[in-house]
Design a protein around this motif. Sequence first.
Motif, PDB file in Angstrom:
ATOM      1  N   PRO A 167       8.024  94.304 -25.206  1.00 38.13           N
ATOM      2  CA  PRO A 167       6.842  93.458 -25.162  1.00 38.13           C
ATOM      3  C   PRO A 167       7.242  92.054 -24.757  1.00 38.13           C
ATOM      4  O   PRO A 167       8.266  91.557 -25.109  1.00 38.13           O
ATOM      5  N   VAL A 168       6.282  91.299 -24.021  1.00 42.05           N
ATOM      6  CA  VAL A 168       6.693  89.893 -23.406  1.00 42.05           C
ATOM      7  C   VAL A 168       6.237  89.069 -24.617  1.00 42.05           C
ATOM      8  O   VAL A 168       5.191  89.028 -25.020  1.00 42.05           O
ATOM      9  N   LEU A 169       7.245  88.429 -25.625  1.00 42.08           N
ATOM     10  CA  LEU A 169       6.953  87.682 -26.646  1.00 42.08           C
ATOM     11  C   LEU A 169       6.123  86.301 -26.295  1.00 42.08           C
ATOM     12  O   LEU A 169       6.523  85.897 -25.226  1.00 42.08           O
ATOM     13  N   PRO A 170       5.489  85.676 -27.048  1.00 44.07           N
ATOM     14  CA  PRO A 170       4.753  84.607 -26.946  1.00 44.07           C
ATOM     15  C   PRO A 170       5.635  83.399 -26.869  1.00 44.07           C
ATOM     16  O   PRO A 170       6.561  83.478 -27.746  1.00 44.07           O
ATOM     17  N   VAL A 171       5.352  82.477 -26.374  1.00 44.39           N
ATOM     18  CA  VAL A 171       5.907  81.250 -26.439  1.00 44.39           C
ATOM     19  C   VAL A 171       5.624  80.469 -27.848  1.00 44.39           C
ATOM     20  O   VAL A 171       4.455  80.368 -28.026  1.00 44.39           O
ATOM     21  N   LEU A 172       6.699  80.151 -28.512  1.00 48.77           N
ATOM     22  CA  LEU A 172       6.556  79.553 -29.903  1.00 48.77           C
ATOM     23  C   LEU A 172       6.772  78.035 -29.876  1.00 48.77           C
ATOM     24  O   LEU A 172       6.483  77.190 -30.574  1.00 48.77           O
ATOM     25  N   ALA A 173       7.844  77.743 -28.922  1.00 51.39           N
ATOM     26  CA  ALA A 173       8.016  76.110 -28.712  1.00 51.39           C
ATOM     27  C   ALA A 173       8.315  76.099 -27.344  1.00 51.39           C
ATOM     28  O   ALA A 173       8.749  77.086 -26.432  1.00 51.39           O
ATOM     29  N   GLU A 174       7.983  74.748 -26.760  1.00 51.75           N
ATOM     30  CA  GLU A 174       8.294  74.425 -25.707  1.00 51.75           C
ATOM     31  C   GLU A 174       9.148  73.137 -25.351  1.00 51.75           C
ATOM     32  O   GLU A 174       8.977  72.206 -26.184  1.00 51.75           O
ATOM     33  N   VAL A 175       9.789  73.132 -24.150  1.00 63.33           N
ATOM     34  CA  VAL A 175      10.825  71.916 -24.129  1.00 63.33           C
ATOM     35  C   VAL A 175      10.087  71.049 -23.195  1.00 63.33           C
ATOM     36  O   VAL A 175       9.923  71.287 -21.799  1.00 63.33           O
ATOM     37  N   VAL A 176       9.859  69.691 -23.685  1.00 64.61           N
ATOM     38  CA  VAL A 176       9.274  68.788 -22.648  1.00 64.61           C
ATOM     39  C   VAL A 176      10.051  67.535 -22.372  1.00 64.61           C
ATOM     40  O   VAL A 176      10.584  66.886 -23.389  1.00 64.61           O
ATOM     41  N   ARG A 177      10.280  67.417 -21.308  1.00 69.72           N
ATOM     42  CA  ARG A 177      11.363  66.295 -20.808  1.00 69.72           C
ATOM     43  C   ARG A 177      10.592  65.208 -19.975  1.00 69.72           C
ATOM     44  O   ARG A 177       9.977  65.817 -18.722  1.00 69.72           O
ATOM     45  N   SER A 178      10.331  64.073 -20.294  1.00 73.95           N
ATOM     46  CA  SER A 178       9.568  62.923 -19.343  1.00 73.95           C
ATOM     47  C   SER A 178       8.339  63.619 -18.874  1.00 73.95           C
ATOM     48  O   SER A 178       7.960  63.480 -17.616  1.00 73.95           O
ATOM     49  N   GLY A 179       7.790  64.202 -19.817  1.00 74.59           N
ATOM     50  CA  GLY A 179       6.261  64.643 -19.598  1.00 74.59           C
ATOM     51  C   GLY A 179       6.473  65.915 -18.713  1.00 74.59           C
ATOM     52  O   GLY A 179       5.167  66.313 -18.429  1.00 74.59           O
ATOM     53  N   PHE A 180       7.260  66.428 -18.474  1.00 74.49           N
ATOM     54  CA  PHE A 180       7.463  67.873 -17.859  1.00 74.49           C
ATOM     55  C   PHE A 180       7.910  69.037 -18.458  1.00 74.49           C
ATOM     56  O   PHE A 180       9.115  68.727 -19.197  1.00 74.49           O
ATOM     57  N   THR A 181       7.205  69.863 -18.624  1.00 79.52           N
ATOM     58  CA  THR A 181       7.636  71.221 -19.284  1.00 79.52           C
ATOM     59  C   THR A 181       8.722  71.948 -18.696  1.00 79.52           C
ATOM     60  O   THR A 181       8.328  72.504 -17.740  1.00 79.52           O
ATOM     61  N   GLU A 182       9.783  71.846 -19.147  1.00 77.74           N
ATOM     62  CA  GLU A 182      11.053  72.431 -18.459  1.00 77.74           C
ATOM     63  C   GLU A 182      11.541  73.664 -19.018  1.00 77.74           C
ATOM     64  O   GLU A 182      12.620  74.309 -18.556  1.00 77.74           O
ATOM     65  N   GLY A 183      11.084  74.309 -20.105  1.00 74.67           N
ATOM     66  CA  GLY A 183      11.423  75.257 -20.690  1.00 74.67           C
ATOM     67  C   GLY A 183      10.774  75.741 -21.887  1.00 74.67           C
ATOM     68  O   GLY A 183       9.792  75.061 -22.420  1.00 74.67           O
ATOM     69  N   HIS A 184      11.003  76.988 -22.300  1.00 78.88           N
ATOM     70  CA  HIS A 184      10.144  77.818 -23.267  1.00 78.88           C
ATOM     71  C   HIS A 184      11.153  78.618 -24.340  1.00 78.88           C
ATOM     72  O   HIS A 184      11.955  79.122 -23.743  1.00 78.88           O
ATOM     73  N   ILE A 192      11.651  69.053 -28.241  1.00 83.05           N
ATOM     74  CA  ILE A 192      10.893  70.420 -28.395  1.00 83.05           C
ATOM     75  C   ILE A 192       9.780  70.301 -29.351  1.00 83.05           C
ATOM     76  O   ILE A 192       9.715  69.576 -30.189  1.00 83.05           O
ATOM     77  N   ARG A 193       8.497  71.159 -28.672  1.00 86.82           N
ATOM     78  CA  ARG A 193       7.477  71.206 -29.710  1.00 86.82           C
ATOM     79  C   ARG A 193       7.078  72.371 -29.934  1.00 86.82           C
ATOM     80  O   ARG A 193       6.906  73.373 -28.842  1.00 86.82           O
ATOM     81  N   ALA A 194       6.257  72.686 -31.068  1.00 85.51           N
ATOM     82  CA  ALA A 194       5.626  73.847 -31.232  1.00 85.51           C
ATOM     83  C   ALA A 194       4.582  74.302 -30.282  1.00 85.51           C
ATOM     84  O   ALA A 194       3.762  73.308 -29.805  1.00 85.51           O
ATOM     85  N   ALA A 195       4.249  75.491 -29.981  1.00 84.61           N
ATOM     86  CA  ALA A 195       3.317  75.781 -28.874  1.00 84.61           C
ATOM     87  C   ALA A 195       2.374  76.880 -29.414  1.00 84.61           C
ATOM     88  O   ALA A 195       1.931  77.806 -28.708  1.00 84.61           O
ATOM     89  N   PHE A 196       2.131  76.906 -30.595  1.00 86.86           N
ATOM     90  CA  PHE A 196       0.945  77.945 -31.300  1.00 86.86           C
ATOM     91  C   PHE A 196       0.112  77.247 -32.165  1.00 86.86           C
ATOM     92  O   PHE A 196       0.565  75.883 -32.755  1.00 86.86           O
ATOM     93  N   PHE A 221      10.587  83.986 -39.018  1.00 85.49           N
ATOM     94  CA  PHE A 221      10.202  84.086 -37.481  1.00 85.49           C
ATOM     95  C   PHE A 221      11.538  84.201 -37.026  1.00 85.49           C
ATOM     96  O   PHE A 221      12.679  84.024 -37.804  1.00 85.49           O
ATOM     97  N   LYS A 222      11.565  84.678 -35.696  1.00 87.18           N
ATOM     98  CA  LYS A 222      12.944  84.654 -35.115  1.00 87.18           C
ATOM     99  C   LYS A 222      12.568  84.097 -33.696  1.00 87.18           C
ATOM    100  O   LYS A 222      11.623  84.590 -33.004  1.00 87.18           O
ATOM    101  N   ILE A 223      13.307  82.943 -33.205  1.00 85.42           N
ATOM    102  CA  ILE A 223      13.186  82.731 -31.704  1.00 85.42           C
ATOM    103  C   ILE A 223      14.089  83.731 -31.014  1.00 85.42           C
ATOM    104  O   ILE A 223      15.128  83.979 -31.132  1.00 85.42           O
ATOM    105  N   ASP A 224      13.705  84.390 -29.948  1.00 86.97           N
ATOM    106  CA  ASP A 224      13.983  85.493 -29.373  1.00 86.97           C
ATOM    107  C   ASP A 224      15.210  85.042 -28.784  1.00 86.97           C
ATOM    108  O   ASP A 224      16.209  86.149 -28.634  1.00 86.97           O
ATOM    109  N   ASP A 225      15.468  83.849 -28.176  1.00 86.95           N
ATOM    110  CA  ASP A 225      16.735  83.751 -27.478  1.00 86.95           C
ATOM    111  C   ASP A 225      17.884  83.232 -28.351  1.00 86.95           C
ATOM    112  O   ASP A 225      19.134  82.633 -27.887  1.00 86.95           O
ATOM    113  N   GLY A 226      17.689  82.995 -29.607  1.00 82.65           N
ATOM    114  CA  GLY A 226      18.610  82.619 -30.567  1.00 82.65           C
ATOM    115  C   GLY A 226      18.920  81.062 -30.660  1.00 82.65           C
ATOM    116  O   GLY A 226      19.751  80.499 -31.322  1.00 82.65           O
TER     117      GLY A 226
END
Length: 323
Positions: free
Chosen positions: A11-28, A319-323, A273-278
Amino acid sequence: MTSSIPTSASPVLPVLAEVVRSGFTEGHHRGSLVLLAADGSVELALGDPAAPVFPRSSNKPMQAAAILRAGLDLSGQRLALAAASHSGEAFHLDLVRTMLAEHGLKPDDLQTPPDLPLDPVEAESYLAAGGVREPLTMNCSGKHAAMLAVCVRNGWDTATYLDPAHPLQRLVGEVVAEAAGEPVAAVGTDGCGAPLMAIGLVGLARAFRSFVLAEPGTAERRVADAMRAHPEYVAGTRRPDTWLMREVPGALSKMGAEAVQALALPDGRALAFKIDDGSVRALGPVLARALGLMGVDSPVVSRIGRAPLLGGAAEVGGIRAAF
């Protein structure tokens, strides 16, 4: 000629955290998470928390309980170190040496891979003093010292103590399955060389819950009590597990490699919990958010949740939580 794109049943797992740089979300960072209520029921499930994962060092409390069940009489700092991913600080290494010597063992008997101290500050100091990678400084050396000691106590072969068929490792598998309330789904090899048992995140949370609720004097409760009384031996002076167990009354906390985290509170509430990408950089924000949802109100939660991103020498995001 035709071609097809392979598909995955995962399954496609939900985003638990997002990477925000200079107001721009650059990763999850995606992953799975479970929160258990005080009665053990699932209060929140994100992703696929029933799917087996390797908890990595979050299995260490169960491994330490197996060592006690096998007959080694450990307590206090020694028992906390048996469940540790220590930072390689001097007091950690001194106690590992002592535990080995108490059973006629030497650092050369450790089968941990040579490594530097886990804590970056300790690693820099160690290298500056001329230190080299060695088994003693690997963060699992306390667990391995306890494993070797119980082998000596029981007359078990110390040369094969990491073999999955060894009596100690078979007992570890039984303890993991019992605590998790589910069978071990797979057995692999951890970074330290020890056998590693896969269970679901729900099972991992149940295991931690069972340790804090166990009857006093049982192996499980003895491990939980030692970890909570001596958290600096479980992790180190600059580590979130230590901060949590010091500042949140009765909390039992243990992280694992590949971004796994498990925690239980004394009333039976628990999380895993586990962050899928480690990516361990997402651990703090996700853990802080989960603790907030559990109603934990402590300054340490905000401290753990901060994961700033720098642009030059300035903080420009995080890095901030997204749930």
